[in-house]
Design a protein around this motif. Structure first.
Motif, PDB file in Angstrom:
ATOM      1  N   ARG A 244       0.851  -1.187   0.000  1.00  0.00           N
ATOM      2  CA  ARG A 244       0.000   0.000   0.000  1.00  0.00           C
ATOM      3  C   ARG A 244       0.888   1.239   0.000  1.00  0.00           C
ATOM      4  O   ARG A 244       1.784   1.363   0.835  1.00  0.00           O
ATOM      5  CB  ARG A 244      -0.902   0.041   1.247  1.00  0.00           C
ATOM      6  N   VAL A 246       0.893   5.200   0.666  1.00  0.00           N
ATOM      7  CA  VAL A 246       0.051   6.068   1.483  1.00  0.00           C
ATOM      8  C   VAL A 246       0.633   7.471   1.565  1.00  0.00           C
ATOM      9  O   VAL A 246       1.827   7.683   1.336  1.00  0.00           O
ATOM     10  CB  VAL A 246      -0.116   5.519   2.917  1.00  0.00           C
ATOM     11  N   SER A 500       4.259  12.103   1.860  1.00  0.00           N
ATOM     12  CA  SER A 500       3.876  11.134   0.825  1.00  0.00           C
ATOM     13  C   SER A 500       5.074  10.448   0.189  1.00  0.00           C
ATOM     14  O   SER A 500       4.918   9.716  -0.776  1.00  0.00           O
ATOM     15  CB  SER A 500       3.075  11.842  -0.276  1.00  0.00           C
ATOM     16  N   LEU A 522      -4.199  -0.763   7.187  1.00  0.00           N
ATOM     17  CA  LEU A 522      -4.058  -0.239   5.829  1.00  0.00           C
ATOM     18  C   LEU A 522      -4.406  -1.294   4.782  1.00  0.00           C
ATOM     19  O   LEU A 522      -4.909  -0.970   3.701  1.00  0.00           O
ATOM     20  CB  LEU A 522      -2.635   0.276   5.601  1.00  0.00           C
ATOM     21  N   ALA A 545      -4.253   8.712   7.556  1.00  0.00           N
ATOM     22  CA  ALA A 545      -3.619   8.421   6.269  1.00  0.00           C
ATOM     23  C   ALA A 545      -4.659   8.177   5.192  1.00  0.00           C
ATOM     24  O   ALA A 545      -5.819   7.843   5.465  1.00  0.00           O
ATOM     25  CB  ALA A 545      -2.724   7.193   6.402  1.00  0.00           C
ATOM     26  N   GLN A 546      -4.209   8.341   3.956  1.00  0.00           N
ATOM     27  CA  GLN A 546      -5.019   7.969   2.801  1.00  0.00           C
ATOM     28  C   GLN A 546      -4.214   7.000   1.949  1.00  0.00           C
ATOM     29  O   GLN A 546      -3.036   7.236   1.666  1.00  0.00           O
ATOM     30  CB  GLN A 546      -5.398   9.187   1.961  1.00  0.00           C
ATOM     31  N   VAL A 547      -4.850   5.884   1.567  1.00  0.00           N
ATOM     32  CA  VAL A 547      -4.202   4.929   0.672  1.00  0.00           C
ATOM     33  C   VAL A 547      -4.245   5.517  -0.731  1.00  0.00           C
ATOM     34  O   VAL A 547      -5.323   5.797  -1.258  1.00  0.00           O
ATOM     35  CB  VAL A 547      -4.909   3.560   0.716  1.00  0.00           C
ATOM     36  N   THR A 548      -3.087   5.719  -1.336  1.00  0.00           N
ATOM     37  CA  THR A 548      -3.030   6.310  -2.678  1.00  0.00           C
ATOM     38  C   THR A 548      -2.922   5.260  -3.770  1.00  0.00           C
ATOM     39  O   THR A 548      -3.249   5.527  -4.922  1.00  0.00           O
ATOM     40  CB  THR A 548      -1.836   7.280  -2.786  1.00  0.00           C
TER      41      THR A 548
END
Length: 707
Positions: A244, A246, A500, A522, A545-548
């Motif tokens: 992942r 993130v 990032s 995650l 967090a954001q999973v990109t």
């Protein structure tokens, strides 16, 4: 009854030993995953799921408490540090998950243990920890009669029932192990290969012919076709685990002014209580005091010369303190309370001085350097500040500290300076004196022969629970904002930095911030999902967090980074290949029976060295150039090889002696070889089986969501 009473007291450790024995054997001998907002509803008593089966809080907590108690008893502690607690939490989670997976497999394979099997195992094959409790003190033999009597005593029915339940699980795991081993075979050829690799030795001289040009000089000759072919032939090197990518923002739990004031108040309380204790107070009494203020154990008292205290700004105060006094100093991320337990005469005079050094570099500058030093000394006498002049003019490392050299031990500095410092009156400005470094103006601030015996209690500054709640609230507000406005926009309007640039996070890799539950969380999410705030206790922060990007398991694409890596490998190979004519030329200089020293006499860079190695053995000077080892075992003593291409250059060797493995000795040790190799194969097999079992399992970790 006395024995059984003693056993009851130890049952926590006994049960954890039984419950974890098989798991530990698998993990360490055989081979040694929040609510995702998208899945099924989470039950109140769940801490996770394993292949859809609930992992209950109670099961996890019981495992944690048992492992924690075991750790405390093993190390003779009454409390654990936060880091140790976190380590045990992860171990408890892994073992709880593995218990579920193994139970699932036992059910699948129909592994059943009868009451008769449990009884026979308990009666006639008790584990060592039980046997040890029934050893006859006189004969040191297992007292089976006493053991039978204890098992049949009605007072022990509850205890025996618990033991039987644990034995049943242990027997089921043993049966599962046997089932998985059925297809495993150890052949005679495998045993011989192992024996030969261990016992055969070739002794030979080696000339290493290294490339004369660097790999960089060949990089421009590497073609795209060569890179692509290497990549296709070596895809096993570019396997990628599921990952992942993130981006995240962090909210640090920094102590507030109120937290700092409360900490200062606590430290003062510790100082007063410790100073009031008698010096001969027991270690347990002092340890009990420390536990009221910190998780860290009391550090044993050790002797400290004055120079060891230079790191502390109040070193002079400590050095001049009385026995029994307690002082506080700031360390790296900790506050240390230090008590003077004893003061002894070191026999050597230490001195505290400050200095201004005017160097002269070469003899032609001596007069001007001395003139400047004399002028500066006059300025100080006239009222100029010593520290200001030191920072501006001094060429000594102490200049940044205003010339303060702190405490110096004898023979640590220039002898002319030390001789003058030992005679100078305390506080009087002296100089200029000449040394090899230049001219010194100095002032001795103190001298002592003391060594101090100091005991230390370390306290880690922490934010209060109120501060932690406030930080979590800030993270929650950002989380809600990010879901409405978008992650980057919410961070920008909240004046938060988005990080990032971290590498992809994998299940098997080192978890970010060292917190495995967050990594597990995650992997419940997909690209675009935003995590709820997760508190990372050890790092003292909350993260959102954001999973990109969700990266599937497979082969890494041939991107620019991998292309550059492959280009370097091929270029290095070409640099070695370019040495083939030179290697052939050197070999042509050698006749049968020649000593390789003949080449070393012509070119000292080709001086031979001797090694003794097995067929697949890495040895000093040669490393892992196994092509050289193999060549040696296909030669006769006295024979000189043709050039052998390796990973670091070309090699020419002369075999001096060859010791083949003894086949008769192998036959005599065949049984032992079989047992050793079979055990190793079992470890590899079960390690792979276990890893495969875990990798295919769907494991949901709710721990991060409850924080």
């Amino acid at each position: 009854m006395a024995i059984m009473n003693k056993m009851r007291e130890k049952m926590t450790v006994i049960f954890v030993g039984l419950a974890c024995a098989f798991l530990l054997m698998i993990i360490f001998e055989w081979g040694a995953q929040g609510d995702c907002f998208k899945g099924s509803a989470r039950k109140a008593d769940e801490i996770g799921k394993v292949n859809g089966i609930s992992l209950l809080n109670k099961d996890y907590d019981d495992m944690f408490q048992e492992l924690r108690q075991q750790k405390l008893q093993e190390e003779g502690k009454t409390n654990l540090t936060e880091a140790e607690e976190n380590e045990i939490r992860e171990k408890a989670w892994d073992q709880a998950v593995m218990t579920k997976l193994l139970q699932e497999k036992m059910d699948e394979y129909g592994v059943v243990v009868t009451n008769q099997e449990v009884r026979e195992f308990l009666l006639y094959n008790p584990p060592d920890f039980l046997r040890r409790n029934f050893m006859d003190s006189a004969t040191h033999q297992f007292n089976q009669a006493a053991y039978f009597q204890a098992l049949n005593d009605p007072h022990n029915d509850t205890l025996v029932a618990k033991l039987s339940a644990q034995m049943r699980e242990e027997l089921k795991k043993q049966k599962l192990s046997s089932l998985l081993q059925i297809s495993m075979r150890t052949t005679r050829s495998e045993m011989w290969e192992r024996y030969e690799n261990t016992n055969a030795k070739a002794t030979f001289e080696v000339i290493r012919i290294k490339p004369t040009k660097s790999a960089k000089e060949f990089a421009s000759t590497v073609t795209e076709e060569e890179i692509k072919k290497y990549y296709e032939d070596h895809t096993y090197q570019y396997k990628r685990d599921e990952g992942r990518k993130v981006k995240f923002v962090i909210f640090r739990e920094l102590p507030t002014a109120k937290d700092s004031a409360l900490l200062a108040e606590r430290i003062e309380g510790l100082k007063k209580k410790w100073a009031a204790m008698p010096l001969n107070a027991s270690d347990s009494t002092v340890a009990e005091l420390a536990r009221d203020y910190t998780e860290q154990p009391v550090q044993p008292a050790v002797m400290n010369p004055p120079s060891a205290l230079n790191q502390y700004s109040n070193s002079d105060e400590i050095i001049n303190g009385a026995i029994g006094s307690v002082y506080t100093v700031a360390g790296q991320g900790v506050i240390k309370a230090m008590r003077i337990m004893d003061v002894r005469d070191s026999g050597d005079e230490n001195y505290h001085a400050k200095s201004i050094l005017i160097g002269f570099g070469n003899p032609q500058n001596k007069d001007s350097a001395k003139a400047l030093a004399t002028k500066l000394m006059a300025d100080i006498h006239a009222g100029a500040d010593f520290a200001d002049i030191a920072k501006k003019y001094s060429q000594d490392q102490s200049a940044r500290n205003g010339g303060d050299m702190r405490w110096l031990a004898p023979k640590l500095y220039l002898p002319e300076f030390e001789a003058a410092a030992m005679k100078a009156p305390i506080g009087q400005l002296e100089g200029p004196i000449e040394t090899v470094a230049g001219y010194h103006i100095f002032q001795v601030l103190g001298r002592t022969r003391k060594n101090l015996k100091l005991a230390t209690i370390s306290i880690t500054p922490r934010s209060s629970s109120t501060t932690q709640k406030m930080v979590l609230q800030q993270a929650n507000l950002f989380h809600e904002k990010a879901k409405k406005e978008g992650f980057d926009q919410a961070a920008q309007t909240s004046n938060l930095r988005v990080q990032s640039d971290v590498p992809p996070i994998t299940r098997k890799g080192q978890p970010l911030f060292g917190y495995r539950p967050w990594t597990n969380y995650l992997f419940e999410l997909s690209a675009g999902d935003i995590t709820a705030p997760v508190r990372i206790p050890a790092a003292k922060l909350v993260v959102v967090a954001q999973v990109t990007e969700s990266q599937a398991e497979g082969i890494k694409p041939l991107d620019s980074l991998i292309k550059d890596q492959i280009k370097n490998v091929i270029a290095k190979r070409k640099a070695i290949e370019a040495m083939a004519p030179r290697a052939k030329e050197i070999r042509g200089m050698l006749n049968p029976g020649d000593d390789l020293a003949k080449i070393g006499a012509v070119d000292t860079n080709l001086k031979p060295f001797t090694v003794s190695a097995g067929p697949a053995e890495s040895v000093g000077g040669l490393g892992t150039e196994y092509s050289v080892n193999i060549a040696a075992f296909n030669m006769k003593p006295g024979e000189i090889s043709q050039p052998i291409m390796g990973d670091a250059g070309y090699y020419i060797i002369k075999l001096l002696d060859l010791k083949q493995a003894d086949k008769q000795m192998f036959e005599a040790q065949k049984t032992k070889q079989f047992e050793t190799l079979s055990q190793e194969k079992q470890q590899r097999f079960f390690g792979q089986w276990l890893e495969n079992l875990k990798s295919k399992a769907t494991i949901v970790d709710y721990r991060s969501h409850s924080r």
